[in-house]
Design a protein around this motif. Structure first.
Motif, PDB file in Angstrom:
ATOM      1  N   CYS A 420      10.739 -49.575 -28.858  1.00  0.00           N
ATOM      2  CA  CYS A 420      10.810 -51.026 -29.134  1.00  0.00           C
ATOM      3  C   CYS A 420       9.446 -51.504 -29.622  1.00  0.00           C
ATOM      4  O   CYS A 420       8.411 -51.046 -29.132  1.00  0.00           O
ATOM      5  CB  CYS A 420      11.138 -51.803 -27.865  1.00  0.00           C
ATOM      6  SG  CYS A 420      12.822 -51.595 -27.337  1.00  0.00           S
ATOM      7  N   SER A 421       9.467 -52.440 -30.552  1.00  0.00           N
ATOM      8  CA  SER A 421       8.208 -52.952 -31.080  1.00  0.00           C
ATOM      9  C   SER A 421       7.430 -53.692 -29.995  1.00  0.00           C
ATOM     10  O   SER A 421       8.009 -54.490 -29.251  1.00  0.00           O
ATOM     11  CB  SER A 421       8.504 -53.928 -32.233  1.00  0.00           C
ATOM     12  OG  SER A 421       7.389 -54.762 -32.425  1.00  0.00           O
ATOM     13  N   PRO A 422       6.111 -53.432 -29.923  1.00  0.00           N
ATOM     14  CA  PRO A 422       5.286 -54.179 -28.945  1.00  0.00           C
ATOM     15  C   PRO A 422       5.307 -55.677 -29.228  1.00  0.00           C
ATOM     16  O   PRO A 422       4.973 -56.477 -28.363  1.00  0.00           O
ATOM     17  CB  PRO A 422       3.879 -53.614 -29.160  1.00  0.00           C
ATOM     18  CG  PRO A 422       4.031 -52.412 -30.023  1.00  0.00           C
ATOM     19  CD  PRO A 422       5.354 -52.471 -30.714  1.00  0.00           C
ATOM     20  N   GLU A 423       5.707 -56.047 -30.446  1.00  0.00           N
ATOM     21  CA  GLU A 423       5.747 -57.471 -30.837  1.00  0.00           C
ATOM     22  C   GLU A 423       7.033 -58.166 -30.392  1.00  0.00           C
ATOM     23  O   GLU A 423       7.233 -59.344 -30.655  1.00  0.00           O
ATOM     24  CB  GLU A 423       5.655 -57.613 -32.376  1.00  0.00           C
ATOM     25  CG  GLU A 423       4.392 -57.053 -32.995  1.00  0.00           C
ATOM     26  CD  GLU A 423       3.170 -57.723 -32.394  1.00  0.00           C
ATOM     27  OE1 GLU A 423       3.184 -58.963 -32.281  1.00  0.00           O
ATOM     28  OE2 GLU A 423       2.234 -56.986 -31.994  1.00  0.00           O
ATOM     29  N   ARG A 424       7.944 -57.404 -29.785  1.00  0.00           N
ATOM     30  CA  ARG A 424       9.242 -58.006 -29.403  1.00  0.00           C
ATOM     31  C   ARG A 424       9.010 -59.167 -28.415  1.00  0.00           C
ATOM     32  O   ARG A 424       8.364 -58.998 -27.389  1.00  0.00           O
ATOM     33  CB  ARG A 424      10.135 -56.934 -28.766  1.00  0.00           C
ATOM     34  CG  ARG A 424      11.572 -57.331 -28.792  1.00  0.00           C
ATOM     35  CD  ARG A 424      12.460 -56.127 -28.683  1.00  0.00           C
ATOM     36  NE  ARG A 424      13.827 -56.601 -28.613  1.00  0.00           N
ATOM     37  CZ  ARG A 424      14.802 -55.979 -27.997  1.00  0.00           C
ATOM     38  NH1 ARG A 424      14.588 -54.821 -27.432  1.00  0.00           N
ATOM     39  NH2 ARG A 424      15.999 -56.492 -27.972  1.00  0.00           N
ATOM     40  N   PRO A 425       9.544 -60.361 -28.748  1.00  0.00           N
ATOM     41  CA  PRO A 425       9.242 -61.531 -27.920  1.00  0.00           C
ATOM     42  C   PRO A 425       9.868 -61.451 -26.520  1.00  0.00           C
ATOM     43  O   PRO A 425      10.968 -60.922 -26.348  1.00  0.00           O
ATOM     44  CB  PRO A 425       9.862 -62.693 -28.707  1.00  0.00           C
ATOM     45  CG  PRO A 425      10.098 -62.168 -30.080  1.00  0.00           C
ATOM     46  CD  PRO A 425      10.343 -60.699 -29.934  1.00  0.00           C
ATOM     47  N   THR A 441       5.765 -67.433 -22.399  1.00  0.00           N
ATOM     48  CA  THR A 441       6.236 -66.522 -23.441  1.00  0.00           C
ATOM     49  C   THR A 441       5.125 -65.574 -23.881  1.00  0.00           C
ATOM     50  O   THR A 441       3.940 -65.886 -23.730  1.00  0.00           O
ATOM     51  CB  THR A 441       6.735 -67.298 -24.684  1.00  0.00           C
ATOM     52  OG1 THR A 441       5.731 -68.215 -25.076  1.00  0.00           O
ATOM     53  CG2 THR A 441       8.020 -68.042 -24.413  1.00  0.00           C
ATOM     54  N   GLY A 442       5.526 -64.443 -24.408  1.00  0.00           N
ATOM     55  CA  GLY A 442       4.572 -63.456 -24.909  1.00  0.00           C
ATOM     56  C   GLY A 442       5.353 -62.379 -25.640  1.00  0.00           C
ATOM     57  O   GLY A 442       6.444 -62.658 -26.173  1.00  0.00           O
ATOM     58  N   THR A 443       4.817 -61.154 -25.613  1.00  0.00           N
ATOM     59  CA  THR A 443       5.529 -60.045 -26.254  1.00  0.00           C
ATOM     60  C   THR A 443       5.576 -58.884 -25.263  1.00  0.00           C
ATOM     61  O   THR A 443       4.943 -58.938 -24.203  1.00  0.00           O
ATOM     62  CB  THR A 443       4.779 -59.561 -27.507  1.00  0.00           C
ATOM     63  OG1 THR A 443       3.502 -59.067 -27.077  1.00  0.00           O
ATOM     64  CG2 THR A 443       4.582 -60.661 -28.525  1.00  0.00           C
ATOM     65  N   LEU A 444       6.297 -57.827 -25.638  1.00  0.00           N
ATOM     66  CA  LEU A 444       6.352 -56.669 -24.735  1.00  0.00           C
ATOM     67  C   LEU A 444       4.936 -56.183 -24.398  1.00  0.00           C
ATOM     68  O   LEU A 444       4.661 -55.750 -23.284  1.00  0.00           O
ATOM     69  CB  LEU A 444       7.140 -55.528 -25.391  1.00  0.00           C
ATOM     70  CG  LEU A 444       8.666 -55.622 -25.362  1.00  0.00           C
ATOM     71  CD1 LEU A 444       9.284 -54.408 -26.061  1.00  0.00           C
ATOM     72  CD2 LEU A 444       9.199 -55.744 -23.944  1.00  0.00           C
ATOM     73  N   ALA A 445       4.032 -56.300 -25.378  1.00  0.00           N
ATOM     74  CA  ALA A 445       2.676 -55.792 -25.162  1.00  0.00           C
ATOM     75  C   ALA A 445       1.844 -56.723 -24.283  1.00  0.00           C
ATOM     76  O   ALA A 445       0.959 -56.274 -23.555  1.00  0.00           O
ATOM     77  CB  ALA A 445       1.983 -55.582 -26.511  1.00  0.00           C
ATOM     78  N   THR A 446       2.123 -58.034 -24.357  1.00  0.00           N
ATOM     79  CA  THR A 446       1.204 -58.971 -23.692  1.00  0.00           C
ATOM     80  C   THR A 446       1.748 -59.613 -22.421  1.00  0.00           C
ATOM     81  O   THR A 446       0.983 -60.140 -21.619  1.00  0.00           O
ATOM     82  CB  THR A 446       0.848 -60.131 -24.654  1.00  0.00           C
ATOM     83  OG1 THR A 446       2.063 -60.854 -24.968  1.00  0.00           O
ATOM     84  CG2 THR A 446       0.200 -59.636 -25.927  1.00  0.00           C
ATOM     85  N   ILE A 464      14.364 -60.944 -23.093  1.00  0.00           N
ATOM     86  CA  ILE A 464      13.678 -60.166 -24.133  1.00  0.00           C
ATOM     87  C   ILE A 464      14.531 -60.155 -25.405  1.00  0.00           C
ATOM     88  O   ILE A 464      15.730 -59.857 -25.338  1.00  0.00           O
ATOM     89  CB  ILE A 464      13.437 -58.709 -23.668  1.00  0.00           C
ATOM     90  CG1 ILE A 464      12.622 -58.719 -22.362  1.00  0.00           C
ATOM     91  CG2 ILE A 464      12.715 -57.901 -24.757  1.00  0.00           C
ATOM     92  CD1 ILE A 464      12.388 -57.345 -21.763  1.00  0.00           C
ATOM     93  N   GLY A 465      13.894 -60.503 -26.519  1.00  0.00           N
ATOM     94  CA  GLY A 465      14.631 -60.446 -27.787  1.00  0.00           C
ATOM     95  C   GLY A 465      14.151 -61.528 -28.746  1.00  0.00           C
ATOM     96  O   GLY A 465      13.422 -62.451 -28.353  1.00  0.00           O
TER      97      GLY A 465
END
Ligand code: SAH
Length: 489
Positions: A420-425, A441-446, A464-465
């Motif tokens: 999954c993209s680390p940018e996924r919201p 809110t953030g992303t998978l990475a943050t 997530i999505g």
């Protein structure tokens, strides 16, 4: 209204009333009786429909007919005189309604009808009426009529709307059941006081509950048993009620009705204080929730309490946060009740995913972003490799993790490890739908770093999505305490 149902009117003995007048509420039997309706526009149509549902025979007089009236005439047995009103139209009429847009015509109809002592109603002109139409709550054959005596019809309608919610749809069925057994009850109990006691026990107990929940057959069996043995106590019942995610306005009518019948309330910590307060005041309240700081009542003890109380004839409300069948152990509790032959009902509630997503402005599906949504437990296994992580990769799928805050970091890492993209919201909604709702809110990475910094605690939901992107624009719920936590980079 079922045809032939008594039609509610409020009647004044005065003509040209000076307001306010206290009308006498009466229910008018119009079944098969001739009623004169003067007027062929949209207001006359409303009156025509009411008269038809009361079983009246309509004599319609109007030189003009709107399309809807033409449809009504085609569908029913209205007799039509396509011309202006004339005094002979009043002959033999049980009720007269003037619904034209010509004040002079309305006045003439009212004056002539009143002289002949015929009940007359003029739409929106209470000063010309001897009877007025109330706002109606129709649970045929039960009818509730609300009137302001012509002084404030919008207020009367507003009151009607409030009462609508309080009166279950099945009330009519209950009245019909009563009618079917009325004669038998009369034969069985010679004294009026005995009959009254019998019916009071019926309306307050499991027979009524069976009818209202749609089980008329069971209700009939119970009423027969009660006729044989009227002093036998009702058997108890367990109501497994979904209390929704927090906002008391999100309770269902049925949930509220059963909560107000409770003898015993067993509630979880996810059920808000305001909701517990809505249960019957003199019920016994037992907290069985699980909070890390409080000692939880073991599941076996909860089960045995429900069985004991119900066997003792009590109405037990088992109140659960959200929906009892979504991560609520509702199924497990019911299996135990079923094994012990304890009767039960289930009332669905709004689950946290629907409630939190709606109040955070995050649609769970969206034609551009997500064609499916998946509810997942973030508890226990979620951190491990046993989860079907590859199935969760689909970018057109919204993932909702319940009970996942403690495993947030592992959940994000596993998804990224799966590609999954680390940018996924990602959004986290804390105490959704309540005054204390917070969204971050953030992303998978943050997101896990952000959640740590702002110390997000349970109960919180992880969404997530790509649908999370909509939150920025659609975030509409802003009570004093709810806010978006600052973005920590
Ligand atoms: N039966 C419940 C879920 C119980 S599991 C339902 O249908 O909603 C408990 C989890 O639900 C919590 O850990 C949290 O993830 C979620 N939850 C319940 N109410 C919530 C709320 N008001 N705000 C955020 N999450 C909530």
């Amino acid at each position: 209204m079922t045809p032939g149902c008594l039609y509610p009117v409020f009647s004044s003995s005065l003509f040209y009333i000076s307001l306010p007048v206290n009308f006498l509420p009466l229910f008018h039997d119009l079944n098969g009786r001739p009623c004169l309706l003067v007027g062929g526009g949209s207001i006359a149509c409303r009156k025509a429909r009411l008269l038809i549902s009361a079983g009246a025979t309509i004599h319609l007089v109007s030189p003009y007919l709107c399309d809807e009236m033409l449809r009504i005439i085609a569908e029913s047995s209205v007799t039509l005189e396509k011309r202006a009103f004339q005094p002979s139209d009043l002959e033999g009429m049980a009720l007269v309604i003037a619904a034209t847009d010509q004040p002079m015509v309305n006045q003439q109809v009212a004056e002539l009808a009143s002289k002949q002592q015929k009940p007359v109603n003029v739409v929106d002109q209470p000063e010309l009426c001897t009877v007025i139409m109330p706002a109606i709550i129709d649970r045929s054959p039960i009818m509730v009529a609300v009137s302001s005596g012509g002084t404030a019809p919008v207020l009367a309608r507003n009151i009607r709307t409030r009462l609508e919610g309080l009166l279950p749809q099945g009330l009519g069925r209950l009245a019909e059941l009563s009618a079917r057994f009325r004669q038998q009850v009369k034969m069985r109990f010679k004294h009026l006081s005995e009959r009254r006691r019998f019916w009071e026990a019926v309306y307050d107990g499991e027979i009524t509950e069976s009818v209202l929940s749609g089980n008329t057959h069971t209700a009939e069996q119970l009423i027969r048993k009660k006729l044989q043995n009227p002093d036998k106590k009702d058997s108890g019942e367990v109501y497994l009620v979904g209390a929704g995610p927090g906002d008391p306005d999100l309770l269902t009518f049925k949930a509220l009705r059963l909560m107000q019948k409770a003898d015993i309330v067993l509630y979880d910590n996810l059920v808000s204080h305001e909701i517990v307060e809505l249960c019957r005041r003199d019920a016994e309240f037992i907290y069985v929730g699980k909070k890390s700081c409080c000692h939880a009542v073991p599941q076996e003890r909860i089960n045995s309490m429900m069985i004991e109380f119900a066997r003792d004839g009590k109405r037990v409300v088992r109140l659960k946060g959200g929906d009892p069948f979504i991560f609520g152990r509702g199924g497990e509790e019911l299996e135990v009740l079923a094994a012990h032959d304890v009767p039960f009902q289930v009332v669905p509630g709004i689950t946290a995913a629907s409630g939190c997503a709606s109040y955070a402005g995050i649609p769970l599906t969206h034609r551009d972003y997500a064609h499916s949504v998946r509810f997942i437990t973030g508890h226990g296994k979620a951190g491990s490799t046993k989860m079907p992580w590859t199935e969760l990769k689909d970018t057109q799928q919204t993932l909702v993790f319940y009970m996942g805050i403690k495993n947030l970091e592992k959940i994000c890492q596993n998804l990224m490890a799966e590609g999954c993209s680390p940018e996924r919201p990602v959004a986290i909604i804390h105490r959704g739908t309540t005054e204390r709702q917070k969204t971050v809110t953030g992303t998978l990475a943050t997101i896990s770093r952000i959640a740590q910094k702002v110390q997000i605690e349970p109960p919180s939901l992880i969404v997530i999505g790509d649908v999370v992107r909509l939150h920025k624009n659609l975030d509409w719920y802003r009570p004093a305490e709810a806010y978006d936590l600052p973005l920590v980079q």
